[in-house]
Design an enzyme around this catalytic site. Structure first.
Site, short mmCIF file in Angstrom:
data_model
loop_
_atom_site.label_atom_id
_atom_site.label_comp_id
_atom_site.label_asym_id
_atom_site.label_seq_id
_atom_site.Cartn_x
_atom_site.Cartn_y
_atom_site.Cartn_z
N PRO A 2 0.85 -1.19 0.00
CA PRO A 2 0.00 0.00 0.00
C PRO A 2 0.88 1.24 0.00
O PRO A 2 1.99 1.23 0.53
CB PRO A 2 -0.79 -0.12 1.30
CG PRO A 2 0.05 -0.98 2.17
CD PRO A 2 0.73 -1.95 1.24
N GLU A 3 0.40 2.31 -0.60
CA GLU A 3 1.17 3.55 -0.62
C GLU A 3 0.70 4.46 0.51
O GLU A 3 -0.29 4.19 1.19
CB GLU A 3 1.05 4.20 -1.99
CG GLU A 3 1.62 3.33 -3.09
CD GLU A 3 2.41 4.10 -4.13
OE1 GLU A 3 2.91 5.20 -3.82
OE2 GLU A 3 2.51 3.61 -5.26
N HIS A 104 -6.62 -15.94 8.83
CA HIS A 104 -5.49 -15.03 8.68
C HIS A 104 -5.49 -13.91 9.72
O HIS A 104 -4.74 -12.95 9.58
CB HIS A 104 -5.49 -14.44 7.27
CG HIS A 104 -5.45 -15.46 6.19
ND1 HIS A 104 -4.43 -16.40 6.09
CD2 HIS A 104 -6.30 -15.73 5.18
CE1 HIS A 104 -4.66 -17.18 5.04
NE2 HIS A 104 -5.78 -16.80 4.48
N ARG A 127 -0.66 -12.89 3.61
CA ARG A 127 0.70 -13.16 3.16
C ARG A 127 1.74 -13.03 4.27
O ARG A 127 2.89 -13.42 4.09
CB ARG A 127 1.06 -12.23 2.00
CG ARG A 127 0.14 -12.37 0.81
CD ARG A 127 0.63 -11.54 -0.34
NE ARG A 127 -0.35 -11.48 -1.43
CZ ARG A 127 -0.15 -10.86 -2.57
NH1 ARG A 127 0.99 -10.24 -2.80
NH2 ARG A 127 -1.09 -10.83 -3.49
N ARG A 170 23.18 15.38 -9.37
CA ARG A 170 22.81 13.97 -9.53
C ARG A 170 22.50 13.64 -10.99
O ARG A 170 21.69 14.30 -11.64
CB ARG A 170 21.59 13.64 -8.67
CG ARG A 170 21.77 13.84 -7.18
CD ARG A 170 22.61 12.74 -6.56
NE ARG A 170 22.03 11.43 -6.71
CZ ARG A 170 21.11 10.92 -5.89
NH1 ARG A 170 20.67 11.63 -4.86
NH2 ARG A 170 20.65 9.70 -6.07
#
Length: 297
Positions: A2-3, A104, A127, A170
């Protein structure tokens, strides 16, 4: 994974139940998630009050009375379920619901909320890529999870001036530098693609080209910082991107993905009115990058 906007929507979905609550019991179905749970995990939390629920990067931070911090990461498939006399609600976003599979359920926090009612917060993770850590508050900044993390991509502190030292000189691509968590904490692949599109900057552009020769931010970098903040704010307001394996804390789906400009739109027309480009997908450092090669330079 997830972000950041998804994690923030989970935090907002949990905060009313958790803040001010007393942890009565912690029930573990196993001794580990991705990593072993801290020693005496349940014992150290039981009987303590939750003072605040915050976030740093993609971590949820539970401030516990007595100077403890409980840091929690959702991993790839983790979610929380709120169980109360009114029923069960899942804060987060999953396109493929799995929280109903109690097989789970790995960690349960039994609470007495600030208004005296009973509730449970259940961590479900098929997971088992999620993890939890207990940290003494004074040791937070030096903890391996958090030491060296960059600025948050929310709020007005993020600016071209703040970013300029990380970009100056950079040769690395803009996208690679933006994904470096030492530069901006919690900024992920989806929202980097979207922010670069908004700023009209190519993900392949050398990072140093958005900094002036004297090391100060150019207009391009100022605009990029603004668009990063706006992209994240819009995604949080919309409830996150609602990708598969993610569910909000109140069980609803996020809708920001419906307004993606480039992410996941390979070979589709650019959404910018003054552009006739077509969205391309390339791979950078093993990650998919979506951009418009015409208007992003």
């Amino acid at each position: 994974m997830p972000e950041l906007p998804e994690v923030e929507t989970v935090r907002r979905g949990l905060v009313d139940v958790m803040e001010g609550a007393r942890i009565d019991h912690v029930v573990l179905s196993r001794p580990d998630l991705r990593f072993p749970l801290p020693e005496r995990f349940a014992e150290r939390l039981a009987g303590r009050r939750i003072e605040a629920l915050g976030r740093r990067a993609k971590y949820l931070l539970v401030e516990i009375e007595g100077g403890l911090l409980l840091a929690m990461h959702l991993g790839m498939s983790g979610s929380f379920r709120i169980e109360s006399p009114e029923g069960a609600v899942v804060p987060g976003v999953f396109a493929h619901p799995r929280s109903a599979e109690r097989l789970h359920d790995h960690v349960r926090f039994d609470l007495t909320t600030s208004d005296g009612t009973s509730a449970s917060i259940v961590f479900n993770d098929p997971r088992r890529f999620g993890y939890m850590s207990l940290i003494e508050r004074e040791a937070f900044e030096a903890h391996p999870h958090f030491a060296g993390l960059g600025i948050e991509p929310t709020g007005n502190e993020l600016s071209g001036a703040v970013l300029a030292p990380f970009f100056a000189g950079r040769a690395a691509p803009l996208k690679a530098v933006l994904l470096d968590q030492r530069v901006i904490a919690g900024l992920g692949n989806i929202y980097v693609c979207e922010a670069l599109w908004r700023a009209r900057l190519s993900p392949r552009r050398a990072a140093g080209t958005v900094v002036r020769k004297d090391g100060t931010a150019s207009q391009r970098l100022d605009r990029l910082a603004e668009e990063i903040r706006a992209t994240i704010a819009d995604a949080i307001a919309a409830g996150g991107s609602s990708l598969r394996d993610y569910r909000q804390a109140d069980g609803s789906l996020g809708y920001f993905q419906h307004s993606f400009a480039v992410y996941g739109r390979e070979d589709e027309p650019c959404k910018r009115d003054d552009c006739r480009g077509v969205v391309r997908r390339i791979v950078q450092s093993g990650r998919s990058t979506f951009f418009c090669p015409v208007c992003q330079r």
